[in-house]
Write an enzyme that holds these catalytic residues in place. Sequence first.
Site, mmCIF file in Angstrom:
data_model
loop_
_atom_site.group_PDB
_atom_site.id
_atom_site.type_symbol
_atom_site.label_atom_id
_atom_site.label_comp_id
_atom_site.label_asym_id
_atom_site.label_seq_id
_atom_site.Cartn_x
_atom_site.Cartn_y
_atom_site.Cartn_z
ATOM 1 N N GLU A 191 -65.453 10.850 -4.266
ATOM 2 C CA GLU A 191 -65.763 12.342 -4.752
ATOM 3 C C GLU A 191 -65.879 13.524 -3.240
ATOM 4 O O GLU A 191 -65.702 14.410 -3.648
ATOM 5 C CB GLU A 191 -67.223 13.099 -6.244
ATOM 6 C CG GLU A 191 -66.302 12.362 -7.549
ATOM 7 C CD GLU A 191 -66.985 12.996 -8.313
ATOM 8 O OE1 GLU A 191 -68.152 13.477 -8.114
ATOM 9 O OE2 GLU A 191 -67.194 12.091 -9.433
ATOM 10 N N SER A 257 -60.760 -5.973 -12.657
ATOM 11 C CA SER A 257 -60.678 -6.962 -13.110
ATOM 12 C C SER A 257 -59.497 -6.687 -13.936
ATOM 13 O O SER A 257 -59.042 -6.229 -14.641
ATOM 14 C CB SER A 257 -61.661 -7.195 -13.934
ATOM 15 O OG SER A 257 -62.920 -6.817 -13.210
ATOM 16 N N ASP A 329 -65.208 8.271 -14.766
ATOM 17 C CA ASP A 329 -66.179 9.232 -14.281
ATOM 18 C C ASP A 329 -67.071 10.134 -14.864
ATOM 19 O O ASP A 329 -67.790 10.486 -15.587
ATOM 20 C CB ASP A 329 -65.586 10.558 -13.719
ATOM 21 C CG ASP A 329 -65.738 10.917 -12.884
ATOM 22 O OD1 ASP A 329 -67.096 10.877 -12.110
ATOM 23 O OD2 ASP A 329 -65.670 12.693 -11.891
ATOM 24 N N VAL A 331 -70.121 10.069 -12.273
ATOM 25 C CA VAL A 331 -70.865 10.622 -11.817
ATOM 26 C C VAL A 331 -70.882 11.770 -11.464
ATOM 27 O O VAL A 331 -69.624 11.925 -10.958
ATOM 28 C CB VAL A 331 -71.453 9.245 -10.308
ATOM 29 C CG1 VAL A 331 -71.781 10.222 -9.233
ATOM 30 C CG2 VAL A 331 -71.598 8.478 -11.160
ATOM 31 N N ASP A 332 -71.509 12.674 -11.094
ATOM 32 C CA ASP A 332 -71.241 13.984 -10.600
ATOM 33 C C ASP A 332 -72.059 14.316 -9.611
ATOM 34 O O ASP A 332 -73.383 14.158 -9.722
ATOM 35 C CB ASP A 332 -71.151 15.380 -11.472
ATOM 36 C CG ASP A 332 -69.771 14.925 -12.707
ATOM 37 O OD1 ASP A 332 -69.018 14.096 -12.653
ATOM 38 O OD2 ASP A 332 -70.088 15.031 -14.272
ATOM 39 N N PRO A 467 -64.267 17.464 -12.753
ATOM 40 C CA PRO A 467 -65.718 15.939 -12.359
ATOM 41 C C PRO A 467 -65.550 15.564 -10.858
ATOM 42 O O PRO A 467 -66.444 14.930 -10.788
ATOM 43 C CB PRO A 467 -65.973 15.294 -13.426
ATOM 44 C CG PRO A 467 -64.089 15.083 -14.055
ATOM 45 C CD PRO A 467 -63.492 16.694 -14.047
#
Length: 798
Positions: A191, A257, A329, A331-332, A467
Site C-alpha cells: 500500500e 498456496s 485487504d 490493512v488500511d 483501500p
Amino acid sequence: MKWLKRILFTLLIVVVVAVAAGWLFLFRNKTPNLSNELSLPGLKAPVEAYYDDYGVPHIYAENEEDLFYAFGYVHAQDRLFQMEMLRRLADGRLSEVFGAKALPTDRFFRTLSFRHYARQTIDSVYRKQPQAPFVKAMEAYVKGINAYISTGETPLDFELAKIPKTPFTVEDVEIIQGYMGYGFAEAFRSEAVFTTIAEKWGPAYLKDMAGDWPVDEPMIPTQHTPDPAVVGAAGVLAQVAGRFQALDLPYPPYHGSNGWVISGKKTRSGKPILSNDTHIGFAQPSVWYEAHLNAPGFNFYGSFLAGTPFGALGHSDKGGWGLTMFENDDVDFYREKANPENPGQVWFKDHWENLSVRKETIHIKDSSDVALDVRESRHGILIHDVFDGLKDHRQQPIALWWTYYKFPSRLAEAFYGLAHSSDATEAAAQAAKIHAPGLNIMWGDTKGNIAWWAVARLPKRPAGVRPYVMLDGSTGNDDPVGWYDFSQNPQILNPPRGVLYSANNQPADMGNGLVPGYYVPGDRARRIEQLIFTDKKDWTPQEVRKVINDVTNPEYPLILKDILPLVDRPSADAELLARWSGVHELASTEPTLFYKWIWHIYRLAIQDELGETNFLNTTSFKRNMASFLRNDASPWWDNVHTPAKETRKQILNEAFKAAVADLEAQLGTDRKVWNWEKVHTLEHKHPISVASDLLGRLFNVGPYPVPGGRETINNLDFHIDSTGLYKVTYGPALRRIVDFADPLNGTGCLPTGQSGVVSSEHYKDQAELFASGEARPELMNKEAIVKVAGDRKITFRP
C-alpha cells in the site's frame, strides 16, 4: 626441520581429532532420544509416543489433556529453538540475545503490540470459558513445553546464541499466532508503494500497477442467494514501506498456496481427494511440524506451527482441510491530522481527540535499554513512530488500521474445532469464528462433502473508498461503516462441477461486490483449471501428485506471443522464447532468458519513477505484469529523466539486448548451457546463519537445484534482480494429499525434516525427497505405526 614439521603435523591431527570428538560428543548428547521412558508429573495415565521413519510422533493417550501435555513435550524436544525465535520475533525481543542489530525489527513488532492484543484475547475468550476443551488442551500443551524446558536437553543453537530458557505461557502461543496474522497481510508490502504512485505520478501510472482484477483472469467460483439489502504523506509512507521490506526476519512471512478438493464423483475411490501446498518463506527448520494425535473419539494428523497446539491444517478419520491465503485487504493506512499545538491529539470530524499512549521498554544485549512510546488513534497504532528518522513527520502521522485488532482472536478455538469436525456443517461453524488473518479453507469428508470458505471479517467500506492507497483519517468519510455477516463471505458447498480450488486468486462476486485484496495473478489458477476442470472421473492420489508438482506457467507463452513481435531482428534467442511452452524444468533454458528480460524491462521502464524498490517482487506487480506489458499507451515506458519520449517498442528491444548480453557474460555464449538448474536453487537457511557464515554451513540445508518457477503450481518463487541468480525465497512449505476413502494413509512431504535439532537424523531427511517432488506416508493406523516404529517409542508415565 623435518622433525619440527612432523610434530606440528601431529599436533594438528590431535587438535582436529579432539575438535571432531568434541563435536560428536556434543551432538550425541543433543540428539533427541526417541527410545525413552519419562515421567511427566500430573499425567492421569500413561501416554505412548511412537516415531515413524521420518521422525513424526504418533501420540496415544487415554484423554485429551494428557495427549496435549505429551505433545507439548515432544514438540519442544524437536523445535524449542524455533518456538523461542518465533516468540521473541513476535514479541519484539530479539535484541535481548542478538544485540542492537535486531533493534529495528524489535521496534516494529513491539509497536504491533501482539502481547497487548493477546492479553485482551485471553481476558475475553479464555477466562470466560475456563473449562472449554480447547482451553484445557492449550494449557496442557504449554505445560508440556515447560516440562521439556525444565528437564530436557538444551538445544545446541540455544547455547551458541546464549539464549536463556524461560517458561512459555498461553500469551506466548497467542503472540505467535499474531505473527501468522502479520505474515499474511500483503498490504504491509504494497500500500505504501501504491500511495506513492498515486500521489506523485497520478492515476494513469497507478492503473497499470494496482488496477482491478484483470479481465478474463480466472476467479474462484462462488454460490450465493442475492440479498437486495446488500448492494505530502506519500513519501513518509514509502519510507515506512522500505523499512518493512528491509526487516531481517529469521522466519519469513507467508505468501500464497494452492489447494483443491475433487469430489468423489470424479475419483476412482468414490470419495473426495484433498490436495494442499501452503506457500511460505523457506527457513530451517521447516515452518510446519507434523504430529498424529490420538485419544478416545479423536484421531487427527496435523501440521502445526512451532509453539501452537492445534493443527492449522490436517485431517481426521472423518474429514479434513487445507489452507491458502484469502489475500483480502484487511490493512488500511490512515493519514491523521495532528494538532500543531498538542502532538498528543489528532482531528476527527469536528474535534480534537487524545491519542492513547503505552510505554514499552526494549532490552538490548550489551547496551542500554530503549524506551518506546506506542501511540494510538481511533484508527490504530501510529506506525511511523516505529522507525528512526521518521519521527519528524508527526504533523502527518500515519495510523495502521488492521482487522486483526478489531476482535478477540478465536484462531485456537477454531482450529481445535476443525480438527474435531466430522462433516462440512460442523466445519463451517468453526471456520466462521476466524476474523483474521484471511484464509481460504478447503474441506473434504468421508460423507462425500467438499466445501470452500473464505474466512475473515469483511468490512463494509463507504462507496468510492480505495483501500489500497492511504486514507484520510480526519473526516471519518473513509472509515468502515460495519461488517458483513459470514454468510456473505465467498464460499461454495458441493459445487455441481465436482471440483473446487483456491490459488490466491480473486473470488467471484457473492452479491456484495468483489472483495478488495492483493490477489495473485491467475497463472496458477488457470493451470489448475486446465488440469483438473476436465471430464476425468477416475482421479487417484498418484495422479493428483503430478498436478501438485506441475511446473508450467500458461500465461508466459501468451505474453511472449504479444511482445516478441516488437523485437526488431528475428534471432535464435527470440525463436527460443517463441517456442516456449512455459515449462520450468531443470534442463530448460527459456526461463533463464525470460526472467532476465523481465528484469531489464523493469529497470528501463519503472526504475526512473520508483527507484531501487522491491516493487517488482510484490503480488500486485505480478498480477498486473501481463496487462502492463501489453499496454502500448502506458506512461511507464517513457523515461522521465530524458527529453525524448521512449516507447514500449524501444524499451522491449533495449531490454532484450541487455538480457542476452548479461547471460553471455554470466553463463557463456553457448545457449545450450543456460540451464534453469544453474540459476534456480533452493537453500533452507537457519536463523543462526545471520550471525555466522561458518555456523550457516553447519545449520543450513542445501542448496539444491530445483524446477518450478514464478506462479507455476510448484511455485518455487524468487526475487528478480540484477544478479541473474534466482535463489528461491518461498514455495510449498508442505505438499499433502488425502483420499477420504482411506484417510488413515495420506501422503505428504516437508521441505527439510521434522526435527530442528541439527544432529538429528530427521533434520534434513526429506530435503531431497521434497526437491524431487516425491512424498512419504502420513500414517494413522496404529498397527502399521507400531510396526514401523520398532523401538522408537517414548513412554510418558505419571
